[in-house]
Design a protein around this motif. Structure first.
Motif, PDB file in Angstrom:
ATOM      1  N   SER A 172      19.948  72.486  38.471  1.00  0.00           N
ATOM      2  CA  SER A 172      20.175  73.584  39.415  1.00  0.00           C
ATOM      3  C   SER A 172      21.376  74.386  38.995  1.00  0.00           C
ATOM      4  N   LYS A 173      21.540  75.512  39.648  1.00  0.00           N
ATOM      5  CA  LYS A 173      22.657  76.381  39.266  1.00  0.00           C
ATOM      6  C   LYS A 173      23.987  75.775  39.646  1.00  0.00           C
ATOM      7  N   THR A 174      23.960  74.861  40.538  1.00  0.00           N
ATOM      8  CA  THR A 174      25.231  74.265  40.949  1.00  0.00           C
ATOM      9  C   THR A 174      25.534  72.965  40.201  1.00  0.00           C
ATOM     10  N   ASP A 175      24.526  72.325  39.728  1.00  0.00           N
ATOM     11  CA  ASP A 175      24.739  71.040  39.038  1.00  0.00           C
ATOM     12  C   ASP A 175      24.527  71.260  37.546  1.00  0.00           C
ATOM     13  N   LEU A 176      25.622  71.398  36.857  1.00  0.00           N
ATOM     14  CA  LEU A 176      25.565  71.667  35.413  1.00  0.00           C
ATOM     15  C   LEU A 176      26.070  70.473  34.599  1.00  0.00           C
ATOM     16  N   GLN A 177      25.989  69.291  35.165  1.00  0.00           N
ATOM     17  CA  GLN A 177      26.545  68.120  34.480  1.00  0.00           C
ATOM     18  C   GLN A 177      25.851  67.821  33.160  1.00  0.00           C
ATOM     19  N   VAL A 178      24.505  67.800  33.169  1.00  0.00           N
ATOM     20  CA  VAL A 178      23.758  67.475  31.935  1.00  0.00           C
ATOM     21  C   VAL A 178      24.015  68.526  30.872  1.00  0.00           C
ATOM     22  N   LEU A 179      24.034  69.788  31.304  1.00  0.00           N
ATOM     23  CA  LEU A 179      24.285  70.864  30.345  1.00  0.00           C
ATOM     24  C   LEU A 179      25.674  70.730  29.731  1.00  0.00           C
ATOM     25  N   THR A 180      26.625  70.370  30.557  1.00  0.00           N
ATOM     26  CA  THR A 180      28.004  70.207  30.050  1.00  0.00           C
ATOM     27  C   THR A 180      28.079  69.049  29.058  1.00  0.00           C
ATOM     28  N   GLU A 181      27.401  67.938  29.392  1.00  0.00           N
ATOM     29  CA  GLU A 181      27.419  66.782  28.471  1.00  0.00           C
ATOM     30  C   GLU A 181      26.786  67.140  27.130  1.00  0.00           C
ATOM     31  N   THR A 182      25.684  67.889  27.205  1.00  0.00           N
ATOM     32  CA  THR A 182      25.027  68.285  25.960  1.00  0.00           C
ATOM     33  C   THR A 182      25.931  69.198  25.138  1.00  0.00           C
ATOM     34  N   ARG A 183      26.613  70.122  25.841  1.00  0.00           N
ATOM     35  CA  ARG A 183      27.527  71.024  25.123  1.00  0.00           C
ATOM     36  C   ARG A 183      28.660  70.213  24.462  1.00  0.00           C
ATOM     37  N   ASN A 184      29.165  69.252  25.183  1.00  0.00           N
ATOM     38  CA  ASN A 184      30.230  68.412  24.616  1.00  0.00           C
ATOM     39  C   ASN A 184      29.744  67.649  23.386  1.00  0.00           C
ATOM     40  N   HIS A 185      28.500  67.153  23.473  1.00  0.00           N
ATOM     41  CA  HIS A 185      27.942  66.432  22.323  1.00  0.00           C
ATOM     42  C   HIS A 185      27.800  67.360  21.117  1.00  0.00           C
ATOM     43  N   LEU A 186      27.359  68.583  21.387  1.00  0.00           N
ATOM     44  CA  LEU A 186      27.210  69.529  20.281  1.00  0.00           C
ATOM     45  C   LEU A 186      28.553  69.820  19.618  1.00  0.00           C
ATOM     46  N   SER A 187      29.564  69.997  20.441  1.00  0.00           N
ATOM     47  CA  SER A 187      30.900  70.241  19.894  1.00  0.00           C
ATOM     48  C   SER A 187      31.403  69.039  19.111  1.00  0.00           C
ATOM     49  N   LEU A 188      31.120  67.861  19.652  1.00  0.00           N
ATOM     50  CA  LEU A 188      31.537  66.643  18.954  1.00  0.00           C
ATOM     51  C   LEU A 188      30.851  66.520  17.607  1.00  0.00           C
ATOM     52  N   LEU A 224      16.519  77.549  24.239  1.00  0.00           N
ATOM     53  CA  LEU A 224      15.827  77.014  25.415  1.00  0.00           C
ATOM     54  C   LEU A 224      14.918  78.086  26.018  1.00  0.00           C
ATOM     55  N   PRO A 225      13.962  77.646  26.818  1.00  0.00           N
ATOM     56  CA  PRO A 225      13.110  78.629  27.494  1.00  0.00           C
ATOM     57  C   PRO A 225      13.964  79.552  28.370  1.00  0.00           C
ATOM     58  N   LYS A 226      13.449  80.724  28.591  1.00  0.00           N
ATOM     59  CA  LYS A 226      14.225  81.757  29.308  1.00  0.00           C
ATOM     60  C   LYS A 226      14.520  81.339  30.741  1.00  0.00           C
ATOM     61  N   GLU A 227      13.588  80.554  31.349  1.00  0.00           N
ATOM     62  CA  GLU A 227      13.806  80.150  32.717  1.00  0.00           C
ATOM     63  C   GLU A 227      14.822  79.035  32.862  1.00  0.00           C
ATOM     64  N   HIS A 228      15.185  78.435  31.728  1.00  0.00           N
ATOM     65  CA  HIS A 228      16.181  77.356  31.773  1.00  0.00           C
ATOM     66  C   HIS A 228      17.546  77.967  32.019  1.00  0.00           C
ATOM     67  N   ILE A 229      18.353  77.293  32.841  1.00  0.00           N
ATOM     68  CA  ILE A 229      19.651  77.849  33.215  1.00  0.00           C
ATOM     69  C   ILE A 229      20.602  78.000  32.047  1.00  0.00           C
ATOM     70  N   GLY A 230      20.442  77.120  31.044  1.00  0.00           N
ATOM     71  CA  GLY A 230      21.376  77.159  29.912  1.00  0.00           C
ATOM     72  C   GLY A 230      21.043  78.210  28.883  1.00  0.00           C
ATOM     73  N   SER A 231      19.880  78.872  28.980  1.00  0.00           N
ATOM     74  CA  SER A 231      19.471  79.825  27.960  1.00  0.00           C
ATOM     75  C   SER A 231      20.365  81.041  27.885  1.00  0.00           C
ATOM     76  N   GLU A 232      21.109  81.317  28.948  1.00  0.00           N
ATOM     77  CA  GLU A 232      21.971  82.489  28.972  1.00  0.00           C
ATOM     78  C   GLU A 232      23.433  82.148  28.709  1.00  0.00           C
TER      79      GLU A 232
END
Length: 604
Positions: free
Chosen positions: A92-108, A122-130
């Motif tokens: 959801s737009k308010t719960d970005l925990q998984v997206l944040t973890e994935t971003r951290n993994h990518l940086s790592l 990611l697909p356009k409808e996915h929140i992280g695509s933007e």
């Protein structure tokens, strides 16, 4: 001009000139051949060594590239789990925990494995695509040079491609300049709809590959580069390389993959990497020849130094040999009979040892011996001519010894008076055989067998005179009895052993006669256990033998034998005598082996 050929003939007729030419031809020609062969072999070996060294460096780079590509493949496999979690979570737009973890993994992953950049689509409808930092919409894949065939049917395999001029967000990298990169892409499609669900790309800076190539091949004449399967050059040690290979070069690359092949004036080492790309190293012949120059110069310098040194040595050796021949030739021309011996200076040098003499030295020694022998023989002929009649008389006198004959006849008469007719008969038989044997041979040379028979008959008769106080034994090597010897060589020595050997301290005489082979000679040793000879008498006898003196009043028999046996016609021998008072006497006789070809030819 007409005299030039004649002068050349005269010049080349000299032994030194012929010897010098022979030495030069036999030395310089092989030296040049060896030099040429050495150059060819050394050039080939050096070329192979240079190529082997370059290929070895190339293989080390291949291992390094393979390990790096494998590391990126494993990193992409690790990202697959994060992508699965990201795509299977209702974000959801308010719960970005998984997206944040994935971003951290990518940086790592980026920092840990020294990646230039990581992008996730990611697909356009996915929140992280933007998000536009690590995450982008799938539609942006069109901006990358992903091969179309891979997009049509990607599966889960890795897609390697070259992405030039890649811009990275400022928050990821401070560099604002676009960068040429190597990209590894993973794409997942829905099996039913064939719609791309997500994709991610890992980017590597091409400088990461160019730097090892530059460090391994700093020489600009060698070109080493990394090329895609479509012929794009993505990294290399030389900035002057073209951007892409021609279709002809691509076909050549694929045809000779994983091999070292010659292409015109360039040797190419082509290695295919695990991701389907190629690592090519081009080694021009100019680079190989440049590195071989030191070896070639060394060989040329060695030859240039060796040639004059060799010529100088040849000149000195030929001069030394030719000088000996010249002196020897001049000495032979100047030699005349009954003249002082012509000396050869190099043979009489105090520094020379006989074991160091070569064939020319031995030829000089033979010439010196020939001079001495001819002069000696000339004098011997004069002496023999003057003493011929007297020697004949003395020889007859020694053959028919009145005292010996008187003793034998007296012994025969005594035996007859005492009734010992058998003994008297035996003595008459021996005496008859003795004179028949001695008078039957008209020549001065007889066989050793006959000489031993004369000696045995003489000893048999002396034994009858001395009863059982005289014994003897004879030993000889096989076949030696067939050689020739001067007549009456043994009898005078046997007579001396008997006449002068008996004494109160030596009442029994034993005589031993030994015959053996020497080096092309016959050796005879006569030993007895008689009274022996005093030291003064022994010195006189040795002087008589050494100086070949014939004294008709003293030591005549021994001197006569010595004079005859020393003559070249009678064996060119010598006689030695050793004795100690009351310890017996030893006579040593040695002369050349003479064969019995025709007895009459030895008559004197």
């Amino acid at each position: 001009m007409k005299n030039i050929p004649h002068h050349f003939k005269i010049y080349f007729s000299h032994f030194r000139t012929k010897l010098l030419c022979a030495f030069l031809l036999c030395t310089l020609i092989p030296l040049c051949i060896i030099g040429a062969i050495s150059y060819k072999v050394s050039h080939t070996i050096a070329r192979d060594k240079i190529l082997a060294s370059t290929v070895s460096s190339d293989e080390q780079l291949n291992i390094q590239f393979q390990e790096r590509f494998l590391q990126i493949e494993n990193t992409a496999d690790s990202l697959q789990y994060d992508m699965y979690n990201l795509m299977n979570t209702n974000v959801s737009k308010t719960d970005l925990q998984v997206l944040t973890e994935t971003r951290n993994h990518l940086s790592l992953f980026k920092n840990t494995f020294n990646l230039h950049y990581i992008q996730v689509f990611l697909p356009k409808e996915h929140i992280g695509s933007e998000e536009n930092l690590y995450f982008f919409p799938i539609e942006d894949l069109e901006n990358f040079r992903i091969p179309k065939k891979s997009l049509e049917n990607p599966g889960t395999s890795s897609i390697w491609f070259y992405q030039p001029d890649l811009s990275v967000p400022f928050l990821i990298s401070e560099s604002k300049e676009p960068t040429n990169t190597i990209a590894l892409c993973r794409i997942l499609k829905n099996p039913q709809t064939q719609v791309i669900e997500y994709a991610y790309i890992l980017f590597l800076n091409t400088a990461e590959f160019s730097q090892p190539l530059l460090e391994s091949f700093p020489d600009k004449s060698i070109s080493s580069y990394l090329v895609t399967d479509t012929g794009e050059i993505i990294a290399g040690n030389n900035q002057n390389l073209s951007i892409a290979l021609s279709s002809q070069d691509i076909n050549f690359m694929k045809k000779h993959q994983n091999s070292t092949v010659k292409k015109g004036a360039v040797t190419c080492h082509i290695s295919k990497l695990e991701n389907g790309w190629y690592h090519i190293t081009e080694i021009p012949d100019s680079y190989i020849n440049q590195n071989i120059q030191i070896l070639i110069k060394s060989i040329l310098i060695t030859l240039l130094i060796s040639l004059p040194v060799t010529v100088l040595i040849i000149v000195l050796i030929s001069r030394n040999l030719a000088e000996k021949i010249r002196v020897l030739s001049q000495a032979m021309e100047d030699f005349q009979l009954d003249t002082p011996t012509i000396a050869l200076p190099w043979l009489t040098s105090p520094d020379r040892h006989p074991e160091t003499f070569d064939e020319i030295d031995k030829l000089g020694l033979t010439f010196l011996k020939l001079q001495a022998s001819l002069n000696q023989n000339l004098q011997s002929i004069l002496d023999l001519s003057l003493a011929e009649e007297r020697l004949k008389y003395q020889l007859l006198q020694s053959q028919i010894n009145p005292h010996f004959l008187y003793n034998i006849l007296g012994s025969i008469q005594t035996c007859q008076s005492l009734g010992k007719l058998d003994t008297a008969s035996q003595m008459l038989t021996n005496l008859t055989r003795f004179y028949r044997m001695t008078l039957r041979k008209s020549g001065d040379l007889i066989s050793i067998k006959d000489e031993l028979e004369i000696a045995r008959l003489y000893l048999e008769m002396e034994k009858l005179c001395h009863k059982n106080t005289l014994t003897w034994d004879i030993s000889m090597e096989d076949g030696i009895e067939n050689f020739l010897i001067c007549k009456f060589t043994l009898q005078p020595f046997l007579e001396n052993s008997i006449v002068h050997g008996f004494s109160q301290r030596t009442p029994h005489i034993h005589i031993r006669i030994e015959l053996c082979y020497g080096e092309d000679t016959v050796q005879i040793r006569i030993t007895d256990n008689g009274k022996g000879i005093t030291e003064k008498q022994l010195c006189e006898l040795k002087k008589t033998l050494k100086e070949k003196i014939i004294n008709y009043e003293k030591h005549f028999g021994m001197g006569n034998v010595n004079k005859r046996i020393c003559n070249p016609y009678f064996g060119n021998g010598h006689i030695n005598i050793e004795s100690r008072l009351y310890h017996g006497t030893c006579i040593f006789i040695e002369f050349d082996q003479l064969e019995d070809c025709n007895e009459k030819s030895y008559d004197c």
